[in-house]
Design a protein around this motif. Structure first.
Motif, short mmCIF file in Angstrom:
data_model
loop_
_atom_site.label_atom_id
_atom_site.label_comp_id
_atom_site.label_asym_id
_atom_site.label_seq_id
_atom_site.Cartn_x
_atom_site.Cartn_y
_atom_site.Cartn_z
N LYS A 184 0.84 -1.20 0.00
CA LYS A 184 0.00 0.00 0.00
C LYS A 184 0.88 1.25 0.00
O LYS A 184 2.04 1.22 0.44
N PRO A 185 0.36 2.38 -0.47
CA PRO A 185 1.15 3.61 -0.52
C PRO A 185 1.60 4.04 0.88
O PRO A 185 0.86 3.89 1.86
N ILE A 186 2.78 4.64 0.95
CA ILE A 186 3.35 5.05 2.23
C ILE A 186 2.47 6.09 2.92
O ILE A 186 2.32 6.09 4.15
N GLY A 187 1.86 6.98 2.15
CA GLY A 187 0.98 7.97 2.74
C GLY A 187 -0.23 7.34 3.41
O GLY A 187 -0.65 7.77 4.49
N GLN A 188 -0.79 6.34 2.75
CA GLN A 188 -1.91 5.61 3.34
C GLN A 188 -1.47 4.90 4.62
O GLN A 188 -2.17 4.91 5.63
N ALA A 189 -0.28 4.28 4.57
CA ALA A 189 0.22 3.55 5.73
C ALA A 189 0.41 4.49 6.92
O ALA A 189 0.06 4.15 8.06
N ARG A 190 0.95 5.69 6.67
CA ARG A 190 1.12 6.65 7.77
C ARG A 190 -0.23 7.01 8.40
O ARG A 190 -0.35 7.07 9.63
N GLY A 191 -1.21 7.25 7.56
CA GLY A 191 -2.53 7.58 8.08
C GLY A 191 -3.13 6.46 8.90
O GLY A 191 -3.77 6.70 9.94
N GLU A 192 -2.90 5.23 8.48
CA GLU A 192 -3.45 4.09 9.21
C GLU A 192 -2.78 3.93 10.58
O GLU A 192 -3.44 3.66 11.58
N ILE A 193 -1.46 4.10 10.64
CA ILE A 193 -0.76 3.98 11.92
C ILE A 193 -1.24 5.05 12.89
O ILE A 193 -1.49 4.77 14.07
N ASP A 194 -1.39 6.26 12.40
CA ASP A 194 -1.88 7.36 13.25
C ASP A 194 -3.29 7.05 13.77
O ASP A 194 -3.60 7.28 14.94
N TYR A 195 -4.15 6.52 12.90
CA TYR A 195 -5.51 6.16 13.30
C TYR A 195 -5.49 5.07 14.37
O TYR A 195 -6.29 5.09 15.32
N CYS A 196 -4.56 4.13 14.25
CA CYS A 196 -4.48 3.05 15.23
C CYS A 196 -4.08 3.57 16.61
O CYS A 196 -4.57 3.08 17.63
N ALA A 197 -3.19 4.56 16.66
CA ALA A 197 -2.86 5.17 17.94
C ALA A 197 -4.11 5.76 18.58
O ALA A 197 -4.30 5.66 19.81
N ASP A 198 -4.98 6.36 17.77
CA ASP A 198 -6.22 6.92 18.29
C ASP A 198 -7.13 5.81 18.83
O ASP A 198 -7.82 6.01 19.83
N MET A 199 -7.16 4.65 18.17
CA MET A 199 -7.97 3.54 18.69
C MET A 199 -7.47 3.09 20.06
O MET A 199 -8.25 2.80 20.96
N TRP A 200 -6.15 3.01 20.23
CA TRP A 200 -5.59 2.64 21.52
C TRP A 200 -5.96 3.69 22.58
O TRP A 200 -6.29 3.34 23.72
N ARG A 201 -5.92 4.98 22.20
CA ARG A 201 -6.29 6.02 23.16
C ARG A 201 -7.75 5.92 23.57
O ARG A 201 -8.10 6.06 24.75
N TYR A 202 -8.61 5.67 22.59
CA TYR A 202 -10.04 5.55 22.90
C TYR A 202 -10.29 4.36 23.83
O TYR A 202 -10.98 4.49 24.85
N ALA A 203 -9.72 3.21 23.47
CA ALA A 203 -9.92 2.02 24.30
C ALA A 203 -9.35 2.22 25.70
O ALA A 203 -9.92 1.76 26.69
N ALA A 204 -8.21 2.93 25.78
CA ALA A 204 -7.62 3.21 27.09
C ALA A 204 -8.56 4.05 27.94
O ALA A 204 -8.70 3.81 29.15
N GLY A 205 -9.17 5.03 27.33
CA GLY A 205 -10.10 5.87 28.08
C GLY A 205 -11.31 5.10 28.57
O GLY A 205 -11.78 5.28 29.71
N GLN A 206 -11.83 4.23 27.72
CA GLN A 206 -13.00 3.44 28.09
C GLN A 206 -12.67 2.39 29.14
O GLN A 206 -13.54 1.98 29.93
N ALA A 207 -11.43 1.90 29.15
CA ALA A 207 -11.07 0.79 30.03
C ALA A 207 -11.29 1.11 31.50
O ALA A 207 -11.60 0.22 32.30
N ARG A 208 -11.15 2.37 31.88
CA ARG A 208 -11.33 2.72 33.29
C ARG A 208 -12.79 3.02 33.62
O ARG A 208 -13.12 3.29 34.79
N GLY A 209 -13.67 2.95 32.63
CA GLY A 209 -15.09 3.21 32.87
C GLY A 209 -15.97 2.01 32.59
O GLY A 209 -17.20 2.15 32.54
N LEU A 210 -15.38 0.83 32.38
CA LEU A 210 -16.20 -0.35 32.11
C LEU A 210 -17.04 -0.69 33.35
O LEU A 210 -16.56 -0.62 34.48
N GLU A 211 -18.27 -1.04 33.13
CA GLU A 211 -19.20 -1.19 34.24
C GLU A 211 -20.10 -2.39 34.06
O GLU A 211 -20.23 -2.95 32.97
#
Length: 483
Positions: A91-118
């Motif tokens: 895949k194009p390098i520009g696309q790959a960069r965007g995907e890696i950045d998006y994945c960091a955001d997924m980890w951040r979102y899941a991290a935030g939710q992890a302390r609020g699971l109920e």
């Protein structure tokens, strides 16, 4: 591989060579060719880490802090990860960069939710009774990921499993193991304890199937073909193992007469050519109102002819290579079937730039009947099948007229038309006036043969949780035996 916090070769010493599909002569990786014995070690490590280790017993806040550190580690290594993703997938390098950045955001979102699971409480079940619903981690999770979006798909699952308190064994595709191994190393550096995040490399029969067979694995999450997913689900059923499946797609893009044709053409091109069409949520069926069909196809063909393809490392490349020669041959065979069954080939249909890598030309069909092979089966390549319609009811029937139900797009300026159409489409992910859009907050998953279960959002944590009902009696209960 990474097993129990340690970097390991295969016990056999054998390796799998990977050549970059966008740079035909370049060997860019050698990964351990794992066996069932290697997988056994990884499962044992994950089981021990779950049964006796600290991770499931940490507070949500402690897990959250470590997961935020993983996200930071991803961003700190973005260029390295993007280069590996580009070289291994094509895949194009520009696309790959965007995907890696998006994945960091997924980890951040899941991290935030992890302390609020109920869980839940029930305070109205009787004057002397109180009910609690306890959320607990499901256990050891086996995760099998494909070659087309290796870093995205592992990041759609691992953070949710870890956030719920589970331990994981990940088996990436033998074509694209690099970024998954590196992610596990980053997680270890961030503070994820040894044995919590294990990665085994090798082929499916050698190291993937055991994740479905082994009773020490509590949950199996698989992304890939319907054929393999069906086989794994059958194996897992023998152990009454929970299974989540994200399988094939045949995404419709419905374009109504009032749509913005220029925007729709651009979105349709993106939907079918993104990742060279190697995308389960690809918009591979164009279902267009007959009154605008000629104008839309003219615009789409013009865009397709100007699509910049070539070296995936090129700064302006938008359309990269396909994963292998064998896969290109499979896509070409579908083009041949389309022609043989009477569809009109408007553009493309074959290899392009073959001296440089595994490239296949953007391909557009018109005059496709709903019963044709190219309208029913997932091609997993840059091939668009165009079907006309006259009424909204006909458009919905065409959209729902396959065995798949993973994604769909609707293009219309009329919000009522767009919303009512998406409500009637049987697909787990829908877009209005866009395509292949996503955010960690929104769930993903399939209807029909596109799979079972939901990832991402709040719902994703339920896939990796058990729920326990706890009934409490307050005060002395009514005696059962009267003396």
């Amino acid at each position: 591989m990474l097993i129990d916090g340690k970097s390991r070769d295969a016990l056999s010493g054998e390796t799998i060579e990977r050549r970059s599909p966008g740079h035909r002569q370049s060997v860019i990786a050698n990964w351990p060719a794992g066996s069932t014995a290697d997988a056994d070690l990884a499962i044992a490590a994950a089981r021990k880490a779950f049964d006796n280790g600290p991770w499931p017993r940490m507070s949500g806040g402690e897990r959250s802090n470590i997961m935020h550190a993983v996200a930071a580690g991803i961003l700190a290594n973005l260029e390295e990860l993007a280069l590996a993703e580009c070289l291994e997938t094509g895949k194009p390098i520009g696309q790959a960069r965007g995907e890696i950045d998006y994945c960091a955001d997924m980890w951040r979102y899941a991290a935030g939710q992890a302390r609020g699971l109920e869980g839940d409480t029930h305070n109205a079940i009787g004057d002397n009774r109180l009910g609690l619903v306890l959320r607990e981690p499901a256990g050891v999770v086996g995760i099998i990921t494909p070659w087309n979006f290796p870093f995205i798909i592992v990041s759609e699952r691992v953070p949710w499993a870890l956030g719920a308190g589970c331990t994981v064994v990940v088996k990436p595709s033998e074509f694209t193991s690099g970024t998954t191994v590196r992610l596990a190393e980053i997680a270890l550096e961030a503070g994820v304890p040894p044995g919590v995040f294990n990665v085994i490399t090798g082929t499916g029969p050698a190291v993937g199937q055991i994740l479905a067979e082994d009773p020490r694995v509590d949950v199996l999450a698989f992304t890939g073909s319907v054929r393999v997913g069906t086989q794994l689900a059958g194996i897992a059923a023998a152990n009454i193992k929970r299974v989540g499946l994200e399988l094939g797609g045949k995404g419709p893009q419905i374009v109504f007469a009032d749509a913005d044709i220029e925007a729709a053409a651009d979105g349709i091109a993106y939907g079918v050519y993104h990742n060279a069409g190697q995308c389960c949520i690809s918009g591979s069926r164009l279902i267009v109102h007959n009154s605008i069909r000629p104008a839309l196809l003219d615009r789409l063909v013009s865009l397709s002819q100007r699509l910049p393809f070539g070296d995936p490392l090129g700064a302006t490349t938008r359309y990269g290579a396909m994963v292998s020669d064998q896969h290109i041959d499979k896509v070409a065979s579908y083009v041949d079937k389309g022609v043989a069954e009477g569809a009109e080939l408007l553009l493309g249909g074959g290899k392009v730039g073959a001296d440089a890598g595994n490239f296949f030309a953007p391909t557009v069909f018109d005059k496709v009947r709903p019963d044709m092979t190219i309208a029913q089966e997932e091609i997993f390549g840059p091939v668009l099948a165009t079907i006309g319609f006259d009424t909204p009811e006909e458009a919905v029937a065409l959209a729902n007229g396959t065995l798949f139900g993973l994604s769909a797009s609707v293009w219309s300026r009329d919000l009522e038309t767009a919303i009512q159409t998406t409500r009637r489409i049987r697909a787990g992910r829908c877009w209005i006036n866009s395509v292949i859009d996503g955010t960690p907050e929104m769930p993903i998953g399939g209807y029909k043969k596109s799979g079972v279960g939901r990832e991402l959002g709040r719902y994703g944590f339920d896939e990796y949780s058990q729920f326990k009902g706890l009934h409490m009696t307050l005060g002395r209960p009514q005696p059962w035996f009267q003396s």
